[in-house]
Design an enzyme around this catalytic site. Structure first.
Site, PDB file in Angstrom:
ATOM      1  N   TYR A  33       0.830  -1.202   0.000  1.00 56.85           N
ATOM      2  CA  TYR A  33       0.000   0.000   0.000  1.00 56.85           C
ATOM      3  C   TYR A  33       0.868   1.256   0.000  1.00 56.85           C
ATOM      4  O   TYR A  33       2.082   1.194   0.195  1.00 56.85           O
ATOM      5  CB  TYR A  33      -0.940   0.009   1.208  1.00 56.85           C
ATOM      6  CG  TYR A  33      -0.266   0.344   2.537  1.00 56.85           C
ATOM      7  CD1 TYR A  33       0.554  -0.565   3.168  1.00 56.85           C
ATOM      8  CD2 TYR A  33      -0.449   1.593   3.138  1.00 56.85           C
ATOM      9  CE1 TYR A  33       1.176  -0.262   4.374  1.00 56.85           C
ATOM     10  CE2 TYR A  33       0.164   1.904   4.352  1.00 56.85           C
ATOM     11  CZ  TYR A  33       0.970   0.972   4.962  1.00 56.85           C
ATOM     12  OH  TYR A  33       1.591   1.285   6.146  1.00 56.85           O
ATOM     13  N   LYS A 148       6.513  -2.097   1.737  1.00 61.19           N
ATOM     14  CA  LYS A 148       5.365  -1.466   2.412  1.00 61.19           C
ATOM     15  C   LYS A 148       4.158  -2.396   2.348  1.00 61.19           C
ATOM     16  O   LYS A 148       3.167  -2.144   1.648  1.00 61.19           O
ATOM     17  CB  LYS A 148       5.067  -0.092   1.799  1.00 61.19           C
ATOM     18  CG  LYS A 148       4.207   0.775   2.727  1.00 61.19           C
ATOM     19  CD  LYS A 148       4.278   2.207   2.320  1.00 61.19           C
ATOM     20  CE  LYS A 148       3.314   3.097   3.097  1.00 61.19           C
ATOM     21  NZ  LYS A 148       3.469   3.079   4.545  1.00 61.19           N
ATOM     22  N   GLU A 181      12.590   2.211  13.577  1.00 66.78           N
ATOM     23  CA  GLU A 181      11.723   3.320  13.151  1.00 66.78           C
ATOM     24  C   GLU A 181      10.517   3.324  14.063  1.00 66.78           C
ATOM     25  O   GLU A 181      10.471   2.578  15.039  1.00 66.78           O
ATOM     26  CB  GLU A 181      11.335   3.153  11.679  1.00 66.78           C
ATOM     27  CG  GLU A 181      10.592   1.853  11.410  1.00 66.78           C
ATOM     28  CD  GLU A 181      10.245   1.639   9.932  1.00 66.78           C
ATOM     29  OE1 GLU A 181      10.056   2.618   9.215  1.00 66.78           O
ATOM     30  OE2 GLU A 181      10.154   0.472   9.526  1.00 66.78           O
ATOM     31  N   LEU A 206      11.260   1.136   6.644  1.00 67.02           N
ATOM     32  CA  LEU A 206      10.602   1.548   5.413  1.00 67.02           C
ATOM     33  C   LEU A 206      11.334   2.778   4.857  1.00 67.02           C
ATOM     34  O   LEU A 206      11.631   3.707   5.621  1.00 67.02           O
ATOM     35  CB  LEU A 206       9.143   1.915   5.694  1.00 67.02           C
ATOM     36  CG  LEU A 206       8.359   2.210   4.421  1.00 67.02           C
ATOM     37  CD1 LEU A 206       7.937   0.908   3.760  1.00 67.02           C
ATOM     38  CD2 LEU A 206       7.145   3.059   4.710  1.00 67.02           C
TER      39      LEU A 206
HETATM   40  N1  PDD Z   1       3.081   5.036   7.226  1.00 65.84           N
HETATM   41  N2  PDD Z   1       7.755   3.693   8.563  1.00 65.84           N
HETATM   42  C1  PDD Z   1       6.608   2.989   8.586  1.00 65.84           C
HETATM   43  C2  PDD Z   1       6.600   1.658   9.244  1.00 65.84           C
HETATM   44  C3  PDD Z   1       5.455   3.535   7.997  1.00 65.84           C
HETATM   45  O1  PDD Z   1       4.307   2.819   8.017  1.00 65.84           O
HETATM   46  C4  PDD Z   1       5.498   4.820   7.406  1.00 65.84           C
HETATM   47  C5  PDD Z   1       4.293   5.435   6.754  1.00 65.84           C
HETATM   48  C6  PDD Z   1       6.719   5.512   7.409  1.00 65.84           C
HETATM   49  C7  PDD Z   1       6.867   6.863   6.764  1.00 65.84           C
HETATM   50  O2  PDD Z   1       6.742   6.788   5.353  1.00 65.84           O
HETATM   51  P1  PDD Z   1       6.215   8.039   4.507  1.00 65.84           P
HETATM   52  O3  PDD Z   1       7.082   9.186   4.869  1.00 65.84           O
HETATM   53  O4  PDD Z   1       6.390   7.619   3.101  1.00 65.84           O
HETATM   54  O5  PDD Z   1       4.762   8.252   4.894  1.00 65.84           O
HETATM   55  C8  PDD Z   1       7.815   4.913   7.981  1.00 65.84           C
HETATM   56  C9  PDD Z   1       1.849   5.460   6.604  1.00 65.84           C
HETATM   57  C10 PDD Z   1       1.646   6.931   6.684  1.00 65.84           C
HETATM   58  C11 PDD Z   1       0.700   4.648   7.181  1.00 65.84           C
HETATM   59  O6  PDD Z   1       0.897   3.447   7.346  1.00 65.84           O
HETATM   60  O7  PDD Z   1      -0.369   5.196   7.430  1.00 65.84           O
END
Ligand code: PDD
Length: 285
Positions: A33, A148, A181, A206
């Protein structure tokens, strides 16, 4: 106003939108996703998100459901149909519908694509109020956190533990005592020597699009940073901690496990990066 979702080629009312009970996403979390920020009516960092989606799909060998141009059009159309000026787009691709058997379907099936949109409050005005608490929690996820995937149960459990303790995020600690993270964010810190740090990319985290955008912004602004992992002890001694994601922007963390981060106030680096990221989101750079 009724919400509209995109499901496998059709724009349908949100409450009528559904997928098959033998969708492999539902049965095996066999899918990936993206969450894309919409600000001022524009999708932010779309190229980064679509590149990461293509990579996630390739890593788990799901063929792309649409080409990049068509995906962009669908995302924009879902935002438009839902009148989302400030908010989020959610895009999910699963391997598709097949009889429940662990291996990939023998006869290839069409990947399932779903896109939804949600309105949000937009970029926070008051950074001190946006600042939040975090907890630390063991990282109990799999060995390919760079993909992801929609298989988010460990993330969900860690996030729930955080919420139950009045925090917004769980900062995950690997078995070696290093920060990986957050449950849904990348973690940054300013260490005791004043060095801005975030973990180097690898299978443990991620590759955040906000992280990538911010690193580019930092480089352009001539600001120094290091991509180097942080230990639990270093986290506890941090001058500043903040999180990044499409939904968090730059979010200062002023308390971890009940203890204030430095003086418990938003620090100057988080403030600067929040402003720089805000300008990026508003298209001013
Ligand atoms: N999550 N690390 C994890 C485990 C994440 O699920 C996310 C993002 C990030 C940050 O990625 P980005 O900057 O591309 O949003 C890091 C999204 C927002 C979610 O699961 O809702």
């Amino acid at each position: 106003m009724s919400r509209i979702a995109y499901v496998n080629g059709a724009y349908v009312p949100h409450r009528a939108a559904s997928v098959h009970i033998e969708d492999r996403g539902y049965q095996f979390a066999d899918g990936v996703y993206e969450v894309v920020l919409v600000a001022g009516g524009r999708m932010i960092d779309t190229a980064l998100h679509l590149a990461r989606l293509a990579r996630s799909l390739a890593e788990i060998r799901i063929p792309p459901p649409l080409c990049e141009r068509a995906l962009r059009l669908v995302l924009a159309e879902v935002a438009r149909r839902n009148h989302v000026e400030e908010g989020l787009l959610y895009l999910q691709v699963t391997r598709g519908v097949a009889r429940r058997e662990h291996p990939f379907p023998k006869v290839p099936v069409r990947p399932a694509l779903v896109v939804t949109a949600r309105r949000g409050p937009g970029l926070p005005r008051d950074l001190a109020r946006w600042a939040a608490r975090a907890i630390t929690a063991p990282d109990e996820r799999w060995a390919r956190c760079d993909i992801k995937t929609i298989g988010l149960l460990p993330n969900v459990l860690a996030k729930e533990a955080a919420v139950r303790r009045g925090a917004v995020e769980a900062i995950l600690l690997a078995r070696d005592g290093m920060v990986t993270e957050g449950a849904s964010t990348n973690v940054w810190m300013v260490d005791a020597e004043g060095v801005l740090r975030t973990r180097r990319l690898g299978p443990e985290i991620l590759p955040g699009c906000t992280r990538a955008a911010l690193l580019e912004i930092l480089a352009e602004a001539g600001l120094r940073f290091e991509e180097r992992a942080v230990s639990a002890a270093e986290l506890a001694a941090a001058r500043e901690i903040f999180l990044t994601s499409a939904t968090s922007y730059v979010r200062p963390i002023v308390e971890v496990d009940g203890a204030p981060v430095a003086d418990g106030q938003v620090g100057p680096v988080a403030r600067r990066l929040f402003d720089l990221f805000g300008a990026h989101v508003r298209g001013q750079r």
